[in-house]
Motif scaffolding. Structure first.
Motif, short mmCIF file in Angstrom:
data_model
loop_
_atom_site.label_atom_id
_atom_site.label_comp_id
_atom_site.label_asym_id
_atom_site.label_seq_id
_atom_site.Cartn_x
_atom_site.Cartn_y
_atom_site.Cartn_z
N PRO A 1 -4.82 7.35 2.31
CA PRO A 1 -5.34 8.52 3.02
C PRO A 1 -6.86 8.41 3.21
O PRO A 1 -7.58 8.00 2.31
CB PRO A 1 -5.01 9.69 2.08
N GLY A 2 -7.31 8.70 4.43
CA GLY A 2 -8.73 8.63 4.75
C GLY A 2 -9.24 7.26 5.13
O GLY A 2 -10.37 7.11 5.57
N ASP B 1 3.68 9.29 4.13
CA ASP B 1 3.66 10.42 3.20
C ASP B 1 5.01 10.68 2.56
O ASP B 1 5.49 11.81 2.49
CB ASP B 1 3.15 11.69 3.90
N GLY B 2 5.66 9.62 2.11
CA GLY B 2 6.91 9.73 1.39
C GLY B 2 8.16 9.82 2.24
O GLY B 2 9.27 9.88 1.72
N ILE B 3 8.03 9.84 3.57
CA ILE B 3 9.19 9.92 4.45
C ILE B 3 9.45 8.56 5.07
O ILE B 3 8.57 7.99 5.72
CB ILE B 3 8.98 10.98 5.56
N ASN B 4 10.65 8.04 4.87
CA ASN B 4 11.04 6.74 5.43
C ASN B 4 11.41 6.94 6.89
O ASN B 4 12.42 7.55 7.21
CB ASN B 4 12.21 6.15 4.65
N LEU B 5 10.57 6.40 7.80
CA LEU B 5 10.79 6.60 9.23
C LEU B 5 12.04 5.90 9.74
O LEU B 5 12.61 6.31 10.75
CB LEU B 5 9.58 6.12 10.03
N MET C 1 -3.32 10.35 5.22
CA MET C 1 -1.89 10.09 5.24
C MET C 1 -1.65 8.72 4.62
O MET C 1 -2.27 7.74 5.01
CB MET C 1 -1.38 10.13 6.69
N GLN C 2 -0.76 8.64 3.67
CA GLN C 2 -0.38 7.38 3.04
C GLN C 2 0.64 6.66 3.92
O GLN C 2 1.64 7.25 4.31
CB GLN C 2 0.22 7.63 1.65
N VAL C 3 0.36 5.41 4.26
CA VAL C 3 1.26 4.59 5.07
C VAL C 3 1.62 3.35 4.27
O VAL C 3 0.74 2.63 3.81
CB VAL C 3 0.59 4.17 6.40
N THR C 4 2.92 3.11 4.12
CA THR C 4 3.39 1.91 3.44
C THR C 4 4.40 1.21 4.34
O THR C 4 5.41 1.80 4.72
CB THR C 4 4.06 2.25 2.09
N VAL C 5 4.08 -0.02 4.69
CA VAL C 5 4.95 -0.84 5.54
C VAL C 5 5.37 -2.04 4.71
O VAL C 5 4.52 -2.75 4.17
CB VAL C 5 4.21 -1.30 6.82
N SER C 6 6.68 -2.24 4.58
CA SER C 6 7.19 -3.35 3.77
C SER C 6 8.20 -4.17 4.55
O SER C 6 9.25 -3.65 4.95
CB SER C 6 7.87 -2.81 2.51
N ASP C 7 7.87 -5.42 4.80
CA ASP C 7 8.77 -6.39 5.42
C ASP C 7 9.38 -5.86 6.72
O ASP C 7 10.57 -5.99 6.98
CB ASP C 7 9.86 -6.79 4.43
#
Length: 136
Positions: free
Chosen positions: A28-29, A63-67, A1-7
């Motif tokens: 992922p992985g 995974d491309g969804i902004n929580l 799963m790709q996780v991106t956290v920004s500021d």
């Protein structure tokens, strides 16, 4: 799963600033450890990652969804792919460890999948493998 956290920032209604400007990427992985002193925001970060808390500001994308702006309907399939054990485990004391682990399947496969006697062989095997990994 790709996780991106920004500021990422999370300020609670009482004014407590639990997170301030956190940024990170997890591919992922990739395995990641969140380590820090009590009260530094580890649990708040995990609650934001599972959609249990909404960040005050910043971006949190799985995974491309902004929580930060995801609906409950969008969060459900993501939550089914995330396993999380918080500091207070909230285990059911009169059940076996195996049954407590199997409870994680309830949201994905229904209540019968969460009981050791009615869970599939594959589910019981996966739970036992998870327990073995945790014991190492």
């Amino acid at each position: 799963m790709q996780v991106t956290v920004s500021d990422l920032t999370k300020v609670y209604p009482d004014g407590t600033r639990a997170l301030s400007g956190l940024s990170m990427d997890v591919s992922p992985g990739e395995g990641v450890v969140i380590l820090g002193h009590n009260g530094c925001g580890k649990s708040t970060l995990m609650k934001c990652l599972t959609g249990l808390e909404r960040p005050t500001s910043g971006r949190l994308v799985l995974d491309g969804i902004n929580l930060a702006s995801a609906s409950r309907r969008e969060l459900r399939p993501l939550r089914q792919r995330i396993g999380c054990v918080f500091q207070k485990f909230n285990m059911v004391g009169n059940l076996s460890v195996l049954q407590n682990v199997l409870f994680g399947l309830m949201g994905r496969h229904g209540i019968l999948a969460s009981h050791a006697l009615t869970a599939s062989r594959e589910s019981r095997l996966a739970a036992m493998q998870a327990l073995e990994r945790a014991a190492r």
